[in-house]
Design an enzyme around this catalytic site. Structure first.
Site: not given
Ligand SMILES: [Zn+2]
Ligand SMILES: [Zn+2]
Length: 391
Positions: A80, A137
């Protein structure tokens, strides 16, 4: 004629750089990684790797089995981007407004694809490798989503490894430590309900702002006076909200913030002490209160043996002098930590600072992954597999 090692790495670098630039131009944020996941799946399939998609919404897992070895190594990258307007003038700059690969996950994804390419071509191990491309994440929800979607049951792994590029280390350096390497993140909200009134008449109100001030100061005693001095923790109040009238004492105040620590015990201690401090200060002043505390990121706690394996592989790839074996931990958080709460594993930092240049921090609107470290990261992953699944 087969390629020499040097030619192979040169070709690999070219290929990985193309992938990275393509990913950089088309960033997608948490759980939106539909095109990124399709990109990853397509490349893995081209390498003859078995692929499953849609794990934890947009996660992808590739499985490569070679020989009859029974052990399974998981390698993980995050896909992401963050919600930020890119301010660079790169030819491959983000084509999507308010989306940008400012944390280098484009580089991480390209690196894991590179490792998959090396391993699918060399096939010099015996066992199974899982290439784990996780979504989301940044908010810390992706690994949880994959785990809740049956990741460990559907794709069993014996051990797992991951990395993040780090501007504080020179390009090509690999830094690791045993134990906590990145902190947990917990969030809190404290709502205080007093009794508002005219700014000139403090005697007839119950001023929640004064209580908030007392609470904010008292919270700082948790790290100073409750957490064992040899443990590490941070308590930060980051927002303070009132009813907003200049000439009125507010009825309501909200304090928000986050805390960082490396063990569940310290996290629990912080939560308990915070609750107690809020309760007592509000009770003492006759106000109502509401305290909420949530666990966002697990700590990333490297397993001792796996940190040793990572060091050995790192030395084989970048040389002893470029491996930092006991680096300082970071108080920021990493969603990988949740995976290695279940299976053994290790997370490392891969330096990205170009020589003679001041590097931009992660999440800067002009950040650009250093393509010079793509092959280094891929070779590190491949070497780990080769060593851990030695024939
Ligand atoms: Zn980051
Ligand atoms: Zn990162």
């Amino acid at each position: 004629m087969p390629l020499t090692e040097e030619q192979y790495m040169k070709e690999l670098r070219k290929q990985m750089t193309e992938w990275r630039h393509d990913l950089h131009a088309h960033p997608e944020s948490a759980f939106e990684e539909v095109n990124t996941a399709a990109f990853v799946a397509e490349k893995l399939e081209e390498m003859g790797i078995q692929v499953e998609t849609g794990i934890g919404k947009t996660g992808v897992v590739g499985t490569l089995k070679v020989g009859d070895g029974e052990r399974v190594v998981g390698l993980r990258a995050d896909m992401d981007c963050i919600c930020l307007q890119e301010a660079s003038d790169l030819p491959y700059g983000s084509q999507t407004p308010n989306r940008m690969h400012a944390c280098g996950h484009d580089g991480h994804t390209a690196t894991l694809l590179g490792a998959a390419k090396i391993l699918s071509e060399s096939r010099d191990f015996s066992g199974t490798v899982r290439f784990v491309f996780q979504p989301a994440e940044e908010p810390g929800w992706g690994s949880k989503a994959m785990i809740e979607d049956g990741f460990f049951e559907r794709f069993p792994v014996d051990e797992m490894y991951g990395f993040h590029n780090m501007p504080q280390y020179p390009a090509g350096t690999i830094a690791v430590r045993k134990g906590g390497i990145m902190a947990s993140e917990d969030n809190f909200t404290i709502k205080i309900k007093g009794k508002g009134g005219h700014a000139s008449a403090p005697d007839v109100v119950k001023d929640p702002l004064v209580m908030a001030a007392e609470i904010i100061c008292a919270l700082q005693t948790i790290v100073a006076r409750n957490v064992t001095p040899t443990e590490t923790a941070v308590v930060s109040c980051t927002e303070l909200e009132t009813d907003g009238a200049h000439n009125a004492i507010p009825s309501n105040v909200v304090i928000r913030g986050d805390t960082r620590s490396f063990t569940p015990e310290v996290s629990r201690l912080i939560e308990e002490r915070m609750e107690s401090i809020c309760r007592h200060i509000c009770q003492m002043n006759g106000a109502e209160w509401e305290f909420t505390y949530t666990h966002e990121f697990a700590p990333t706690f490297n397993w001792k043996e796996n940190a040793e394996y990572a060091v050995k592989a790192a030395k084989a790839v970048v040389g002893e002098e470029r491996v930092v074996e006991n680096c300082a931990p970071l108080m920021s958080s990493e969603d990988f930590g949740r995976f290695i709460q279940t299976v053994p594993g290790c997370f490392v930092f891969l330096g990205n600072r170009r020589e003679g240049e001041e590097s931009l921090p992660l999440h800067n609107s002009q950040f650009d992954y250093n393509d010079d470290i793509l092959v280094t990261g891929a070779r590190f992953f491949a070497e780990l597999v080769k060593q851990r699944l030695a024939k």
